[in-house]
Design a protein around this motif. Structure first.
Motif, mmCIF file in Angstrom:
data_model
loop_
_atom_site.group_PDB
_atom_site.id
_atom_site.type_symbol
_atom_site.label_atom_id
_atom_site.label_comp_id
_atom_site.label_asym_id
_atom_site.label_seq_id
_atom_site.Cartn_x
_atom_site.Cartn_y
_atom_site.Cartn_z
ATOM 1 N N SER A 145 -8.923 2.761 9.841
ATOM 2 C CA SER A 145 -7.784 2.051 9.250
ATOM 3 C C SER A 145 -8.300 0.994 8.284
ATOM 4 O O SER A 145 -9.449 0.559 8.360
ATOM 5 N N SER A 146 -7.431 0.589 7.383
ATOM 6 C CA SER A 146 -7.768 -0.403 6.375
ATOM 7 C C SER A 146 -6.706 -1.486 6.369
ATOM 8 O O SER A 146 -5.545 -1.237 6.698
ATOM 9 N N THR A 147 -7.091 -2.699 5.979
ATOM 10 C CA THR A 147 -6.132 -3.796 5.913
ATOM 11 C C THR A 147 -5.210 -3.680 4.703
ATOM 12 O O THR A 147 -4.193 -4.352 4.646
ATOM 13 N N ARG A 148 -5.556 -2.833 3.752
ATOM 14 C CA ARG A 148 -4.722 -2.637 2.559
ATOM 15 C C ARG A 148 -4.684 -1.156 2.200
ATOM 16 O O ARG A 148 -5.643 -0.437 2.402
ATOM 17 N N ASN A 149 -3.573 -0.730 1.615
ATOM 18 C CA ASN A 149 -3.446 0.662 1.169
ATOM 19 C C ASN A 149 -4.043 0.867 -0.219
ATOM 20 O O ASN A 149 -4.482 1.960 -0.554
ATOM 21 N N ALA A 150 -4.034 -0.179 -1.047
ATOM 22 C CA ALA A 150 -4.589 -0.099 -2.396
ATOM 23 C C ALA A 150 -5.243 -1.438 -2.719
ATOM 24 O O ALA A 150 -4.751 -2.488 -2.296
ATOM 25 N N PHE A 157 -11.247 -6.348 1.306
ATOM 26 C CA PHE A 157 -10.437 -5.677 2.317
ATOM 27 C C PHE A 157 -11.360 -5.287 3.453
ATOM 28 O O PHE A 157 -12.579 -5.323 3.325
ATOM 29 N N ILE A 159 -12.263 -2.471 6.675
ATOM 30 C CA ILE A 159 -12.100 -1.128 7.228
ATOM 31 C C ILE A 159 -12.512 -1.192 8.692
ATOM 32 O O ILE A 159 -13.576 -1.727 9.012
#
Length: 177
Positions: A145-150, A157, A159
């Protein structure tokens, strides 16, 4: 510029112009890869030769997402003279570039692709791309998962990767996986 060079340049331009006018409309479709994994994309190039070109129809590409990356005019010719004979090869038309992301594993047919060129309807079956699926198993589960989509360039950011491993059966049941 000398008179001889001007004459040679004029002849060359006339030959290229005649070649462009005489070229029959054509449609060629190719993929930059013949095998990908599920979730990956490949680049689909559509070369359309002719004078009046409309954007190709990719509506029949089912089972995936298609995104136009752009298009550009392309023109390249090669003329050679050997023993008094002229040989001309080349292309003059438009190249459309698409990003294609198949939704399922298996063989993905990137076509048929159709286009209207100089009033004629042309079709190409499109390339075949093998899409490898993920191997099903229940021993290891991975979550990313990531803290941001873009993000933008140089924007921070995080991961997060989570790994869960099932205990093994049999003689290894007492060992920590």
């Amino acid at each position: 510029m000398t008179r001889r060079m001007k004459t040679a340049a004029a002849i060359l331009l006339a030959v290229v112009a005649a070649g462009r006018a005489a070229a029959a409309p054509s449609l060629r479709v190719s993929a930059n890869r013949d095998s990908i994994y599920i979730g990956e994309s490949f680049i689909l190039s559509v070369l359309v030769e002719g004078s009046r070109i409309e954007e190709p129809d990719l509506s029949s590409l089912a089972g995936g997402a298609v995104r136009l990356l752009g298009s550009q005019e392309r023109s390249n010719y090669s003329i050679s003279f050997a023993n008094g004979r002229m040989t001309r090869t080349g292309f003059s038309g438009r190249e459309f570039t698409y990003e294609v992301t198949p939704a399922a594993s298996g063989d993905f047919r990137a076509g048929p692709v159709t286009a209207t060129v100089d009033g004629a309807r042309l079709s190409d079956p499109g390339p075949l791309v093998r899409v490898q699926g993920m191997e099903e198993q229940d021993t290891v589960r991975i979550r990313v998962s990531s803290t941001r989509n873009a993000v933008l360039v140089d924007e921070p950011f995080e991961i997060t990767v989570g790994i869960a491993i099932r205990r093994l059966d049999g003689r290894f049941a007492e060992l920590d996986p």
